[in-house]
Design a protein around this motif. Structure first.
Motif, mmCIF file in Angstrom:
data_model
loop_
_atom_site.group_PDB
_atom_site.id
_atom_site.type_symbol
_atom_site.label_atom_id
_atom_site.label_comp_id
_atom_site.label_asym_id
_atom_site.label_seq_id
_atom_site.Cartn_x
_atom_site.Cartn_y
_atom_site.Cartn_z
ATOM 1 N N ILE A 5 10.672 -4.204 -1.419
ATOM 2 C CA ILE A 5 9.269 -3.819 -1.270
ATOM 3 C C ILE A 5 8.918 -2.713 -2.264
ATOM 4 O O ILE A 5 7.862 -2.738 -2.881
ATOM 5 C CB ILE A 5 8.962 -3.365 0.177
ATOM 6 N N THR A 35 5.949 -2.748 -5.359
ATOM 7 C CA THR A 35 4.851 -1.808 -5.492
ATOM 8 C C THR A 35 4.981 -0.882 -6.691
ATOM 9 O O THR A 35 3.985 -0.444 -7.226
ATOM 10 C CB THR A 35 4.708 -0.959 -4.214
ATOM 11 N N ILE A 60 -1.223 -6.288 -2.559
ATOM 12 C CA ILE A 60 -0.183 -6.088 -1.544
ATOM 13 C C ILE A 60 -0.763 -5.310 -0.369
ATOM 14 O O ILE A 60 -0.518 -5.652 0.792
ATOM 15 C CB ILE A 60 1.043 -5.364 -2.137
ATOM 16 N N ILE A 116 -2.742 -7.661 1.603
ATOM 17 C CA ILE A 116 -1.859 -8.561 2.353
ATOM 18 C C ILE A 116 -1.340 -7.850 3.601
ATOM 19 O O ILE A 116 -1.337 -8.417 4.694
ATOM 20 C CB ILE A 116 -0.682 -9.050 1.478
ATOM 21 N N VAL A 117 -0.910 -6.603 3.442
ATOM 22 C CA VAL A 117 -0.405 -5.833 4.581
ATOM 23 C C VAL A 117 -1.488 -5.732 5.650
ATOM 24 O O VAL A 117 -1.215 -5.861 6.843
ATOM 25 C CB VAL A 117 0.092 -4.434 4.140
ATOM 26 N N GLN A 131 2.050 -4.815 10.863
ATOM 27 C CA GLN A 131 1.318 -3.937 9.949
ATOM 28 C C GLN A 131 1.709 -2.471 10.179
ATOM 29 O O GLN A 131 1.963 -1.728 9.225
ATOM 30 C CB GLN A 131 -0.182 -4.135 10.200
ATOM 31 N N ALA A 159 7.590 -9.628 7.598
ATOM 32 C CA ALA A 159 6.556 -9.116 6.691
ATOM 33 C C ALA A 159 6.945 -9.399 5.244
ATOM 34 O O ALA A 159 6.110 -9.813 4.436
ATOM 35 C CB ALA A 159 6.354 -7.616 6.911
ATOM 36 N N LYS A 160 8.220 -9.204 4.926
ATOM 37 C CA LYS A 160 8.693 -9.437 3.558
ATOM 38 C C LYS A 160 8.450 -10.891 3.157
ATOM 39 O O LYS A 160 7.984 -11.161 2.048
ATOM 40 C CB LYS A 160 10.173 -9.113 3.440
ATOM 41 N N LYS A 175 6.176 -12.976 4.309
ATOM 42 C CA LYS A 175 4.738 -13.200 4.115
ATOM 43 C C LYS A 175 4.256 -12.567 2.814
ATOM 44 O O LYS A 175 3.505 -13.171 2.056
ATOM 45 C CB LYS A 175 3.945 -12.637 5.300
ATOM 46 N N ILE A 176 4.701 -11.346 2.561
ATOM 47 C CA ILE A 176 4.291 -10.642 1.338
ATOM 48 C C ILE A 176 4.847 -11.361 0.113
ATOM 49 O O ILE A 176 4.141 -11.554 -0.881
ATOM 50 C CB ILE A 176 4.755 -9.167 1.385
ATOM 51 N N THR A 177 6.093 -11.802 0.188
ATOM 52 C CA THR A 177 6.725 -12.512 -0.925
ATOM 53 C C THR A 177 5.926 -13.745 -1.311
ATOM 54 O O THR A 177 5.650 -13.973 -2.490
ATOM 55 C CB THR A 177 8.158 -12.941 -0.548
ATOM 56 N N VAL A 234 2.577 -12.590 -2.951
ATOM 57 C CA VAL A 234 2.763 -11.919 -4.239
ATOM 58 C C VAL A 234 3.181 -12.922 -5.305
ATOM 59 O O VAL A 234 2.740 -12.829 -6.448
ATOM 60 C CB VAL A 234 3.785 -10.756 -4.127
#
Length: 185
Positions: A97, A101, A120, A123-124, A132, A166-167, A169-171, A174
């Protein structure tokens, strides 16, 4: 046998160079979507190309060569992640993460880095409330797992699970953003 592989097995450097140039960038982006480490992603992709160069005459590819490349990169990324998790089981997530960033891509312009960083954050903000909260406490406030668990009244394992989810979903998001930025250039 695939014509490209046939030429590579004959040590045709011109064909190999063109093959490399056509696929390298996309494969690094793909690997980076798993690793969030540009150097490691480049190393893995280079290893795949070295393997192809050295073993072209032995490869039996039943699908497309491009699909084969992506599968090889994905599998090597998984192996790399497994090796990291053996020695650094949960801190690897923090590392990923933070890389997103702070370092997105060395070759990405400052403007694009700002775009990705703000995306990002957006997304969070779309994550489920508890997830969150966990992500923000961990990465915006630098809380430790135990501190997050105490603050939110949940177990440390729940914190870790929420961060892993979360990682993922963020991955996914992104990766889409980075591909769009790359195609824009």
């Amino acid at each position: 046998m695939n014509l490209i592989l046939e030429e590579i097995s004959k040590q045709n450097r011109v064909v190999f160079k063109k093959f490399f140039e056509n696929h390298y960038k996309d494969l690094v982006i793909y690997a980076n979507s798993y690793l969030f480490d540009k150097d490691a992603s480049e190393d893995i992709v280079q290893e795949v190309f070295i393997y192809i160069w050295e073993n072209a005459d032995k490869l039996k590819i039943k699908s497309s060569l491009k699909g084969y490349l992506f599968t090889m990169v994905r599998n090597r990324c998984y192996n790399f992640l497994k090796s990291i998790k053996i020695t650094d089981r949960y801190e690897f997530l923090d590392f990923n993460i933070n890389l997103i960033t702070e370092h997105v891509f060395d070759s990405t312009s400052e403007e694009d880095k700002k775009i990705v960083y703000h995306q990002i954050l957006k997304i969070v903000d779309t994550l489920p409330d508890r997830m969150q909260q966990v992500v923000k406490l961990k990465f915006l406030h630098n809380y430790k797992y135990k501190e997050i668990a105490q603050e939110l009244g949940i177990s440390v394992n729940t914190v870790k699970t929420q961060l892993r989810r979360a990682k993922l979903k963020i991955t996914d998001m992104v990766t889409v953003i980075l591909v769009l930025l790359q195609t824009r250039q």
